[in-house]
Design a protein around this motif. Structure first.
Motif, PDB file in Angstrom:
ATOM      1  N   GLU A  55       0.840  -1.209   0.000  1.00 24.16           N
ATOM      2  CA  GLU A  55       0.000   0.000   0.000  1.00 24.16           C
ATOM      3  C   GLU A  55       0.869   1.250   0.000  1.00 24.16           C
ATOM      4  O   GLU A  55       0.579   2.215  -0.699  1.00 24.16           O
ATOM      5  CB  GLU A  55      -0.923   0.015   1.222  1.00 24.16           C
ATOM      6  N   PHE A  56       1.923   1.241   0.805  1.00 25.82           N
ATOM      7  CA  PHE A  56       2.811   2.398   0.856  1.00 25.82           C
ATOM      8  C   PHE A  56       3.513   2.583  -0.483  1.00 25.82           C
ATOM      9  O   PHE A  56       3.666   3.716  -0.957  1.00 25.82           O
ATOM     10  CB  PHE A  56       3.845   2.262   1.984  1.00 25.82           C
ATOM     11  N   GLU A  57       3.939   1.494  -1.098  1.00 26.03           N
ATOM     12  CA  GLU A  57       4.588   1.586  -2.403  1.00 26.03           C
ATOM     13  C   GLU A  57       3.643   2.151  -3.461  1.00 26.03           C
ATOM     14  O   GLU A  57       4.053   2.968  -4.292  1.00 26.03           O
ATOM     15  CB  GLU A  57       5.122   0.217  -2.826  1.00 26.03           C
ATOM     16  N   ASN A  58       2.378   1.737  -3.420  1.00 29.55           N
ATOM     17  CA  ASN A  58       1.391   2.312  -4.342  1.00 29.55           C
ATOM     18  C   ASN A  58       1.189   3.803  -4.074  1.00 29.55           C
ATOM     19  O   ASN A  58       1.063   4.599  -5.008  1.00 29.55           O
ATOM     20  CB  ASN A  58       0.054   1.586  -4.238  1.00 29.55           C
ATOM     21  N   GLU A  59       1.178   4.168  -2.807  1.00 30.53           N
ATOM     22  CA  GLU A  59       0.973   5.579  -2.459  1.00 30.53           C
ATOM     23  C   GLU A  59       2.143   6.446  -2.898  1.00 30.53           C
ATOM     24  O   GLU A  59       1.942   7.537  -3.430  1.00 30.53           O
ATOM     25  CB  GLU A  59       0.733   5.719  -0.953  1.00 30.53           C
ATOM     26  N   ILE A  60       3.360   5.987  -2.697  1.00 34.52           N
ATOM     27  CA  ILE A  60       4.513   6.802  -3.119  1.00 34.52           C
ATOM     28  C   ILE A  60       4.556   6.904  -4.643  1.00 34.52           C
ATOM     29  O   ILE A  60       4.919   7.948  -5.199  1.00 34.52           O
ATOM     30  CB  ILE A  60       5.849   6.290  -2.531  1.00 34.52           C
ATOM     31  N   LEU A  61       4.128   5.862  -5.334  1.00 38.20           N
ATOM     32  CA  LEU A  61       4.053   5.922  -6.793  1.00 38.20           C
ATOM     33  C   LEU A  61       2.991   6.929  -7.238  1.00 38.20           C
ATOM     34  O   LEU A  61       3.232   7.748  -8.131  1.00 38.20           O
ATOM     35  CB  LEU A  61       3.746   4.537  -7.372  1.00 38.20           C
ATOM     36  N   ALA A  62       1.827   6.896  -6.596  1.00 35.87           N
ATOM     37  CA  ALA A  62       0.755   7.842  -6.932  1.00 35.87           C
ATOM     38  C   ALA A  62       1.197   9.280  -6.657  1.00 35.87           C
ATOM     39  O   ALA A  62       0.954  10.189  -7.465  1.00 35.87           O
ATOM     40  CB  ALA A  62      -0.508   7.515  -6.135  1.00 35.87           C
ATOM     41  N   GLN A  63       1.855   9.504  -5.534  1.00 40.89           N
ATOM     42  CA  GLN A  63       2.318  10.851  -5.200  1.00 40.89           C
ATOM     43  C   GLN A  63       3.412  11.312  -6.160  1.00 40.89           C
ATOM     44  O   GLN A  63       3.492  12.488  -6.496  1.00 40.89           O
ATOM     45  CB  GLN A  63       2.808  10.908  -3.747  1.00 40.89           C
ATOM     46  N   SER A  64       4.244  10.393  -6.627  1.00 40.40           N
ATOM     47  CA  SER A  64       5.275  10.746  -7.614  1.00 40.40           C
ATOM     48  C   SER A  64       4.637  11.180  -8.920  1.00 40.40           C
ATOM     49  O   SER A  64       5.064  12.165  -9.540  1.00 40.40           O
ATOM     50  CB  SER A  64       6.208   9.559  -7.867  1.00 40.40           C
ATOM     51  N   ALA A  65       3.612  10.449  -9.348  1.00 34.49           N
ATOM     52  CA  ALA A  65       2.910  10.818 -10.584  1.00 34.49           C
ATOM     53  C   ALA A  65       2.239  12.175 -10.433  1.00 34.49           C
ATOM     54  O   ALA A  65       2.312  13.016 -11.342  1.00 34.49           O
ATOM     55  CB  ALA A  65       1.878   9.750 -10.930  1.00 34.49           C
ATOM     56  N   ARG A  66       1.588  12.413  -9.302  1.00 35.88           N
ATOM     57  CA  ARG A  66       0.943  13.714  -9.066  1.00 35.88           C
ATOM     58  C   ARG A  66       1.965  14.842  -9.088  1.00 35.88           C
ATOM     59  O   ARG A  66       1.702  15.922  -9.627  1.00 35.88           O
ATOM     60  CB  ARG A  66       0.205  13.702  -7.731  1.00 35.88           C
ATOM     61  N   HIS A  67       3.117  14.597  -8.481  1.00 33.06           N
ATOM     62  CA  HIS A  67       4.157  15.632  -8.442  1.00 33.06           C
ATOM     63  C   HIS A  67       4.679  15.927  -9.849  1.00 33.06           C
ATOM     64  O   HIS A  67       4.901  17.093 -10.208  1.00 33.06           O
ATOM     65  CB  HIS A  67       5.290  15.191  -7.512  1.00 33.06           C
ATOM     66  N   GLN A  68       4.871  14.891 -10.664  1.00 34.48           N
ATOM     67  CA  GLN A  68       5.332  15.092 -12.040  1.00 34.48           C
ATOM     68  C   GLN A  68       4.300  15.883 -12.852  1.00 34.48           C
ATOM     69  O   GLN A  68       4.650  16.783 -13.613  1.00 34.48           O
ATOM     70  CB  GLN A  68       5.606  13.746 -12.721  1.00 34.48           C
ATOM     71  N   ILE A  69       3.020  15.552 -12.689  1.00 38.67           N
ATOM     72  CA  ILE A  69       1.960  16.282 -13.396  1.00 38.67           C
ATOM     73  C   ILE A  69       1.919  17.733 -12.941  1.00 38.67           C
ATOM     74  O   ILE A  69       1.776  18.649 -13.747  1.00 38.67           O
ATOM     75  CB  ILE A  69       0.602  15.590 -13.193  1.00 38.67           C
ATOM     76  N   TYR A  70       2.093  17.947 -11.636  1.00 42.98           N
ATOM     77  CA  TYR A  70       2.152  19.307 -11.099  1.00 42.98           C
ATOM     78  C   TYR A  70       3.269  20.108 -11.762  1.00 42.98           C
ATOM     79  O   TYR A  70       3.069  21.246 -12.201  1.00 42.98           O
ATOM     80  CB  TYR A  70       2.351  19.247  -9.581  1.00 42.98           C
ATOM     81  N   LEU A  71       4.448  19.508 -11.863  1.00 44.31           N
ATOM     82  CA  LEU A  71       5.584  20.209 -12.474  1.00 44.31           C
ATOM     83  C   LEU A  71       5.359  20.461 -13.960  1.00 44.31           C
ATOM     84  O   LEU A  71       5.708  21.530 -14.480  1.00 44.31           O
ATOM     85  CB  LEU A  71       6.874  19.405 -12.276  1.00 44.31           C
ATOM     86  N   GLN A  72       4.754  19.495 -14.663  1.00 44.07           N
ATOM     87  CA  GLN A  72       4.541  19.635 -16.099  1.00 44.07           C
ATOM     88  C   GLN A  72       3.454  20.657 -16.426  1.00 44.07           C
ATOM     89  O   GLN A  72       3.474  21.248 -17.503  1.00 44.07           O
ATOM     90  CB  GLN A  72       4.169  18.277 -16.700  1.00 44.07           C
ATOM     91  N   THR A  73       2.492  20.857 -15.551  1.00 41.62           N
ATOM     92  CA  THR A  73       1.379  21.770 -15.840  1.00 41.62           C
ATOM     93  C   THR A  73       1.478  23.106 -15.104  1.00 41.62           C
ATOM     94  O   THR A  73       0.569  23.923 -15.200  1.00 41.62           O
ATOM     95  CB  THR A  73       0.033  21.104 -15.485  1.00 41.62           C
ATOM     96  N   LYS A  74       2.571  23.329 -14.404  1.00 38.23           N
ATOM     97  CA  LYS A  74       2.724  24.551 -13.613  1.00 38.23           C
ATOM     98  C   LYS A  74       2.596  25.820 -14.468  1.00 38.23           C
ATOM     99  O   LYS A  74       1.874  26.748 -14.120  1.00 38.23           O
ATOM    100  CB  LYS A  74       4.069  24.532 -12.890  1.00 38.23           C
ATOM    101  N   ASN A  75       3.269  25.860 -15.606  1.00 37.10           N
ATOM    102  CA  ASN A  75       3.255  27.063 -16.449  1.00 37.10           C
ATOM    103  C   ASN A  75       1.858  27.377 -16.972  1.00 37.10           C
ATOM    104  O   ASN A  75       1.444  28.536 -16.985  1.00 37.10           O
ATOM    105  CB  ASN A  75       4.233  26.909 -17.609  1.00 37.10           C
ATOM    106  N   ILE A  76       1.139  26.349 -17.410  1.00 38.39           N
ATOM    107  CA  ILE A  76      -0.196  26.599 -17.959  1.00 38.39           C
ATOM    108  C   ILE A  76      -1.155  27.059 -16.852  1.00 38.39           C
ATOM    109  O   ILE A  76      -1.989  27.921 -17.079  1.00 38.39           O
ATOM    110  CB  ILE A  76      -0.749  25.363 -18.716  1.00 38.39           C
ATOM    111  N   ARG A  77      -1.021  26.503 -15.652  1.00 34.81           N
ATOM    112  CA  ARG A  77      -1.876  26.948 -14.545  1.00 34.81           C
ATOM    113  C   ARG A  77      -1.581  28.392 -14.173  1.00 34.81           C
ATOM    114  O   ARG A  77      -2.503  29.178 -13.917  1.00 34.81           O
ATOM    115  CB  ARG A  77      -1.701  26.041 -13.328  1.00 34.81           C
ATOM    116  N   GLU A  78      -0.308  28.781 -14.168  1.00 38.11           N
ATOM    117  CA  GLU A  78       0.051  30.166 -13.865  1.00 38.11           C
ATOM    118  C   GLU A  78      -0.470  31.113 -14.937  1.00 38.11           C
ATOM    119  O   GLU A  78      -0.950  32.204 -14.631  1.00 38.11           O
ATOM    120  CB  GLU A  78       1.562  30.295 -13.724  1.00 38.11           C
ATOM    121  N   LEU A  79      -0.394  30.694 -16.207  1.00 43.00           N
ATOM    122  CA  LEU A  79      -0.906  31.507 -17.307  1.00 43.00           C
ATOM    123  C   LEU A  79      -2.414  31.684 -17.199  1.00 43.00           C
ATOM    124  O   LEU A  79      -2.933  32.801 -17.364  1.00 43.00           O
ATOM    125  CB  LEU A  79      -0.538  30.870 -18.649  1.00 43.00           C
TER     126      LEU A  79
END
Length: 121
Positions: A55-79
């Protein structure tokens, strides 16, 4: 107590902390790191119930994906935020024109105190 080991190349510190936070209701966690790995020690709060490493491994994977999406979409959200805020900005000349118009309007006291129902029956 179980100790898990995660590569710093694959997982961010942010993802690790968020995953650990999501398990604070089930377990006591201790986080540590060296140059190459993060270490997570997990002790269940309830002795009768095990905390699954999977469960913890799934959670850290999910949080990693969320963090990557956050970084990839940061510019468009700011715009998008900047455009939304910019459309609601009133320039000082527009504001002064509106205020001047209101000041020029004179109200008759009888119009202000008149009951709407009396005049619109």
């Amino acid at each position: 107590m179980r100790q898990l080991k995660y590569s710093k190349e694959l997982y961010s510190k942010t993802a690790l902390i968020k995953a650990a936070y999501n398990f604070t209701d089930k377990a006591y966690l201790h986080l540590d790191a060296d140059n190459d790995y993060y270490y997570v020690s997990i002790v269940s709060k309830n002795e009768n119930q095990e905390v699954s490493e999977k469960e913890f491994e799934n959670e850290i994977l999910a949080q990693s994906a969320r963090h990557q999406i956050y970084l990839q979409t940061k510019n468009i959200r700011e715009l998008m935020l900047a455009r939304a805020v910019a459309t609601s900005v009133v320039t000082s000349t527009e504001k002064n024109t509106e205020l001047d118009t209101e000041d020029e309007t004179e109200y008759n006291e009888d119009e202000i105190l008149r009951d709407w129902f009396d005049s619109n029956d």
